[in-house]
Design a protein around this motif. Structure first.
Motif, PDB file in Angstrom:
ATOM      1  N   ALA A  87       0.853  -1.183   0.000  1.00 23.11           N
ATOM      2  CA  ALA A  87       0.000   0.000   0.000  1.00 23.11           C
ATOM      3  C   ALA A  87       0.888   1.231   0.000  1.00 23.11           C
ATOM      4  N   ALA A  88       0.933   1.920  -1.122  1.00 25.11           N
ATOM      5  CA  ALA A  88       1.759   3.128  -1.239  1.00 25.11           C
ATOM      6  C   ALA A  88       0.867   4.357  -1.114  1.00 25.11           C
ATOM      7  N   LEU A  89       1.269   5.283  -0.247  1.00 16.69           N
ATOM      8  CA  LEU A  89       0.558   6.544  -0.085  1.00 16.69           C
ATOM      9  C   LEU A  89       1.442   7.662  -0.621  1.00 16.69           C
ATOM     10  N   LEU A  90       0.987   8.306  -1.662  1.00 14.53           N
ATOM     11  CA  LEU A  90       1.741   9.387  -2.293  1.00 14.53           C
ATOM     12  C   LEU A  90       1.233  10.708  -1.727  1.00 14.53           C
ATOM     13  N   TYR A  91       2.068  11.387  -0.941  1.00 16.89           N
ATOM     14  CA  TYR A  91       1.637  12.555  -0.191  1.00 16.89           C
ATOM     15  C   TYR A  91       2.649  13.693  -0.196  1.00 16.89           C
ATOM     16  N   ASP A  92       3.874  13.448  -0.635  1.00 20.64           N
ATOM     17  CA  ASP A  92       4.975  14.391  -0.442  1.00 20.64           C
ATOM     18  C   ASP A  92       4.846  15.587  -1.385  1.00 20.64           C
ATOM     19  N   PHE A  93       4.241  16.645  -0.897  1.00 21.75           N
ATOM     20  CA  PHE A  93       4.038  17.838  -1.728  1.00 21.75           C
ATOM     21  C   PHE A  93       5.309  18.657  -1.896  1.00 21.75           C
ATOM     22  N   SER A  94       6.369  18.292  -1.165  1.00 23.44           N
ATOM     23  CA  SER A  94       7.651  18.962  -1.401  1.00 23.44           C
ATOM     24  C   SER A  94       8.291  18.446  -2.685  1.00 23.44           C
ATOM     25  N   GLN A  95       7.949  17.241  -3.079  1.00 21.50           N
ATOM     26  CA  GLN A  95       8.447  16.647  -4.312  1.00 21.50           C
ATOM     27  C   GLN A  95       7.442  16.796  -5.460  1.00 21.50           C
ATOM     28  N   ASN A  96       6.183  16.926  -5.103  1.00 22.97           N
ATOM     29  CA  ASN A  96       5.110  17.047  -6.102  1.00 22.97           C
ATOM     30  C   ASN A  96       4.243  18.243  -5.722  1.00 22.97           C
ATOM     31  N   GLU A  97       4.522  19.382  -6.320  1.00 26.72           N
ATOM     32  CA  GLU A  97       3.859  20.620  -5.924  1.00 26.72           C
ATOM     33  C   GLU A  97       2.350  20.597  -6.164  1.00 26.72           C
ATOM     34  N   ASP A  98       1.908  19.769  -7.084  1.00 27.42           N
ATOM     35  CA  ASP A  98       0.467  19.730  -7.358  1.00 27.42           C
ATOM     36  C   ASP A  98      -0.300  18.906  -6.328  1.00 27.42           C
ATOM     37  N   LEU A  99       0.381  18.437  -5.292  1.00 28.70           N
ATOM     38  CA  LEU A  99      -0.293  17.690  -4.236  1.00 28.70           C
ATOM     39  C   LEU A  99      -0.576  18.551  -3.007  1.00 28.70           C
ATOM     40  N   SER A 100      -0.555  19.859  -3.173  1.00 34.87           N
ATOM     41  CA  SER A 100      -0.923  20.741  -2.068  1.00 34.87           C
ATOM     42  C   SER A 100      -1.509  22.037  -2.599  1.00 34.87           C
ATOM     43  N   GLY A 101      -2.252  22.715  -1.749  1.00 31.09           N
ATOM     44  CA  GLY A 101      -2.852  23.997  -2.090  1.00 31.09           C
ATOM     45  C   GLY A 101      -3.223  24.741  -0.835  1.00 31.09           C
ATOM     46  N   THR A 102      -3.853  25.892  -0.985  1.00 24.47           N
ATOM     47  CA  THR A 102      -4.236  26.713   0.150  1.00 24.47           C
ATOM     48  C   THR A 102      -5.689  27.154   0.032  1.00 24.47           C
ATOM     49  N   ALA A 103      -6.266  27.451   1.184  1.00 19.68           N
ATOM     50  CA  ALA A 103      -7.620  27.991   1.249  1.00 19.68           C
ATOM     51  C   ALA A 103      -7.721  28.790   2.537  1.00 19.68           C
ATOM     52  N   GLU A 104      -8.821  29.460   2.727  1.00 18.17           N
ATOM     53  CA  GLU A 104      -9.020  30.201   3.967  1.00 18.17           C
ATOM     54  C   GLU A 104     -10.484  30.209   4.344  1.00 18.17           C
ATOM     55  N   ILE A 105     -10.723  30.388   5.647  1.00 16.87           N
ATOM     56  CA  ILE A 105     -12.087  30.498   6.156  1.00 16.87           C
ATOM     57  C   ILE A 105     -12.198  31.793   6.952  1.00 16.87           C
ATOM     58  N   SER A 106     -13.391  32.319   7.044  1.00 17.77           N
ATOM     59  CA  SER A 106     -13.595  33.588   7.727  1.00 17.77           C
ATOM     60  C   SER A 106     -13.995  33.424   9.181  1.00 17.77           C
ATOM     61  N   PHE A 107     -14.192  32.180   9.620  1.00 17.13           N
ATOM     62  CA  PHE A 107     -14.601  31.921  11.000  1.00 17.13           C
ATOM     63  C   PHE A 107     -13.464  31.228  11.748  1.00 17.13           C
ATOM     64  N   GLU A 108     -13.436  31.408  13.048  1.00 17.79           N
ATOM     65  CA  GLU A 108     -12.366  30.858  13.865  1.00 17.79           C
ATOM     66  C   GLU A 108     -12.535  29.354  14.053  1.00 17.79           C
ATOM     67  N   ALA A 109     -11.389  28.665  14.128  1.00 16.15           N
ATOM     68  CA  ALA A 109     -11.410  27.228  14.406  1.00 16.15           C
ATOM     69  C   ALA A 109     -11.727  27.020  15.882  1.00 16.15           C
ATOM     70  N   ALA A 110     -12.635  26.113  16.162  1.00 10.14           N
ATOM     71  CA  ALA A 110     -13.032  25.852  17.542  1.00 10.14           C
ATOM     72  C   ALA A 110     -13.651  24.474  17.635  1.00 10.14           C
ATOM     73  N   GLU A 111     -13.635  23.916  18.827  1.00 10.78           N
ATOM     74  CA  GLU A 111     -14.298  22.642  19.043  1.00 10.78           C
ATOM     75  C   GLU A 111     -15.806  22.856  18.988  1.00 10.78           C
ATOM     76  N   GLY A 112     -16.521  21.863  18.516  1.00  9.21           N
ATOM     77  CA  GLY A 112     -17.965  21.942  18.571  1.00  9.21           C
ATOM     78  C   GLY A 112     -18.632  21.702  17.232  1.00  9.21           C
ATOM     79  N   GLU A 113     -19.914  21.407  17.313  1.00 10.15           N
ATOM     80  CA  GLU A 113     -20.689  21.040  16.134  1.00 10.15           C
ATOM     81  C   GLU A 113     -20.818  22.189  15.142  1.00 10.15           C
ATOM     82  N   ALA A 114     -20.934  23.412  15.656  1.00  8.97           N
ATOM     83  CA  ALA A 114     -21.111  24.560  14.766  1.00  8.97           C
ATOM     84  C   ALA A 114     -19.906  24.739  13.853  1.00  8.97           C
TER      85      ALA A 114
END
Length: 267
Positions: A87-114
């Motif tokens: 079982a090979a897991l290909l994850y290394d975005f330092s070697q494969n730049e197309d395996l990572s990206g960025t996003a953002e959210i406008s709300f704070e991270a917190a525990e809970g259902e909301a």
């Protein structure tokens, strides 16, 4: 009369609580389903780093995440070998730049259902607009793919699996402060592994058995015997129960004792 009514109501409440404890939710299997169907051959893990109003990922943060993700993936691959699988897991975005990206959210991270509901809604959109699962899978000739949604800080990591409803595009949410064992635990959910700790998916006879026979099982705990988790290694085992649920074994003796563990009953 009021005295006896109070006793009855109290007894009913206790019984209801006990029943709830004894009857956790129906196990949801993702084995053979969704974008990450089988933990064999090559599967892609795409990393999406999400900035929040209070925290943004730095280059050092990404390097740390990659290092700990590598520990988790190496562990999973080693466990596969122990059960005679590749079982090979290909994850290394330092070697494969197309395996990572960025996003953002406008709300704070917190525990809970909301927070979870708000984040899941964002993730559903990102799967359609930011990440082309099919294109990446074809480019790397991978048998499966899932997205890792990275959140900086502390929180409870969790998997978003496909069990026949909703989107088949699977993902996991990983908090950067969690240890590698937590990452491995959540990634294994994508491919069919179930929570084996008390109060999660199975009733107490199953969870008590796991606690006794496989106390370091990774789907039961992410710590060692003393309750410690490590940032640089994983000390947990992967029992035949989880190996069966991942499809690495065709049968295991536990099925005779606990037929509810059978993979087929969850589809």
């Amino acid at each position: 009369m009021l005295k006896y009514l109070t006793i009855i109501l109290t007894a009913t409440a206790i019984l209801t609580a006990a029943q709830e404890e004894e009857l956790p939710g129906t196990p949801r299997s993702s084995y053979g389903l969704g974008s990450a169907a089988y933990l064999e051959d090559c599967n892609l893990l795409y990393s999406l780093f999400v900035d929040t109003p209070e925290n943004c990922f730095t280059e050092q943060d990404r390097e740390q995440a990659l290092q700990q993700l590598g520990i988790a993936c190496d562990y999973i691959e080693e466990q596969a070998v122990a059960y005679g699988k590749e079982a090979a897991l290909l994850y290394d975005f330092s070697q494969n730049e197309d395996l990572s990206g960025t996003a953002e959210i406008s709300f704070e991270a917190a525990e809970g259902e909301a927070f979870t509901e708000a984040l899941d809604e964002e993730i559903a959109g990102w799967k359609q607009t930011l990440v082309s699962y099919g294109e990446l899978q074809e480019r790397y000739q991978a048998s499966g793919i899932a997205m890792i949604v990275w959140i900086k800080g502390e929180g409870t990591s969790y998997a978003i699996v496909f069990d026949g409803t909703d989107s088949p595009l699977e993902s996991v949410v990983l908090f950067s402060k969690d240890p590698p064992a937590a990452y491995a635990h959540e990634i294994l959910h994508l491919f069919g592994a179930h929570d084996l700790y008390r109060g999660a998916e199975y009733q107490r006879p199953v969870t008590d058995y796991i606690k006794k026979e496989y106390p370091l099982e990774i789907m039961y705990t992410i710590t060692d015997e003393e309750g410690k988790a490590y940032e640089d290694r994983i000390v947990n085992t992967l029992s035949p129960v989880t190996a069966y649920q991942l499809g690495w074994l065709e049968e295991t003796e536990e099925l005779l004792k606990f037929p509810e563990l059978k993979r087929s009953i969850f589809y």
